[in-house]
Design a protein around this motif. Structure first.
Motif, mmCIF file in Angstrom:
data_model
loop_
_atom_site.group_PDB
_atom_site.id
_atom_site.type_symbol
_atom_site.label_atom_id
_atom_site.label_comp_id
_atom_site.label_asym_id
_atom_site.label_seq_id
_atom_site.Cartn_x
_atom_site.Cartn_y
_atom_site.Cartn_z
ATOM 1 N N SER A 69 5.247 2.458 2.869
ATOM 2 C CA SER A 69 4.405 3.226 1.943
ATOM 3 C C SER A 69 5.212 4.250 1.153
ATOM 4 C CB SER A 69 3.274 3.921 2.705
ATOM 5 O OG SER A 69 3.753 4.975 3.510
ATOM 6 N N ALA A 72 6.224 2.112 -1.673
ATOM 7 C CA ALA A 72 5.092 1.623 -2.460
ATOM 8 C C ALA A 72 4.402 2.723 -3.252
ATOM 9 C CB ALA A 72 4.081 0.934 -1.534
ATOM 10 N N ASN A 73 4.394 3.945 -2.710
ATOM 11 C CA ASN A 73 3.683 5.048 -3.354
ATOM 12 C C ASN A 73 4.567 5.871 -4.291
ATOM 13 O OD1 ASN A 73 1.289 4.382 -2.046
ATOM 14 N ND2 ASN A 73 1.714 5.715 -0.304
#
Length: 247
Positions: A69, A72-73
């Motif tokens: 994450s 991804a973020n």
């Protein structure tokens, strides 16, 4: 028995020999991140405070982040941009990477290991120096005073990646468990962000574990190469299993 812990109230500072220009970029989850909400707070602030004045210390760690994450973020992009900028102005740039707390919740250790390997490779490609850290322990205790540890498989995976990629490793997991077990639950929980939060750190906890990271780094890199200010009293407490900031 613990009267010597009072030395933590008289912090002794002394600068090391002047290093070359150095900067730090911190990458990780909430146990590295600066504490801005109740369920957050890591060692990042305490570590950055251990550095000589003017040393860039850019904390890109984020609450709730796993290795997946974080990428991804968009937080990885921010970390990469910071590393590029620091390398670009001629600074030796050390990038610390510590994950595990949230990777543990979603996949096995091998998944995290693949992501860590990619991070190490990308940092090196930019001219930065990756430094892998095993996870800061949770401060949950068994009835016999030992830590109830569930993070070891992820710590082991981090060590495996460090070995495979020949990356500097700081075993924060092992060191923080040893210290917490030495001082015991009452003193260890003084460092909690809130009474029942055995994961995140308050300001005192950030100071203690930030110093622990600094000391581990000094043990791994010649001290004359690092812009780290000594704190002999706190380092002594940590290395001798003496509680600090408990009054």
């Amino acid at each position: 028995m613990h009267s010597s812990c009072l030395i933590s109230l008289a912090l002794t500072f002394g600068a090391l020999a002047a290093p070359g220009p150095t900067s730090f970029v911190l990458i990780g989850d909430s146990t590295t991140a600066n504490g801005t909400s109740l369920n957050s707070g890591g060692w990042g602030n305490g570590f950055c405070a251990s550095l000589s004045s003017g040393t860039p210390c850019i904390n890109t760690a984020r609450n709730g982040a796993s290795t997946g994450s974080f990428v991804a973020n968009g937080f990885w992009d921010a970390a990469i941009a910071a590393i590029k900028a620091e390398v670009g102005v001629g600074r030796r740039t050390l990038a610390t990477i510590q994950f595990g707390h949230n990777d543990q919740k979603i996949a096995g250790p091998e998944s995290m290991g693949k992501n860590l390997t990619s991070m190490v490779q990308q940092i090196r490609a930019l001219g930065g120096e990756p430094v892998l850290l095993t996870s800061l322990t949770r401060r949950s205790f068994n009835s016999d005073g030992t830590i109830n540890d569930t993070l070891q498989p992820w710590a082991t995976e981090t060590m495996t990646v460090a070995s495979q990629t020949q990356t500097r490793l700081l075993d924060l997991h092992k060191t923080s468990i040893k210290y917490c077990e030495a001082i015991g639950p009452p003193y260890c929980h003084v460092l909690n962000k809130s009474p029942d939060d055995n994961t995140h750190l308050n300001e005192k906890g950030s100071t203690v574990f930030g110093r622990m990271v600094a000391d581990l780094l000094v043990g791994s890199v010649p001290s004359t190469e690092l812009p780290i200010i000594t704190n002999a009293a706190l380092s002594y407490n940590i290395s001798h299993g003496i509680p600090s900031f408990y009054s």
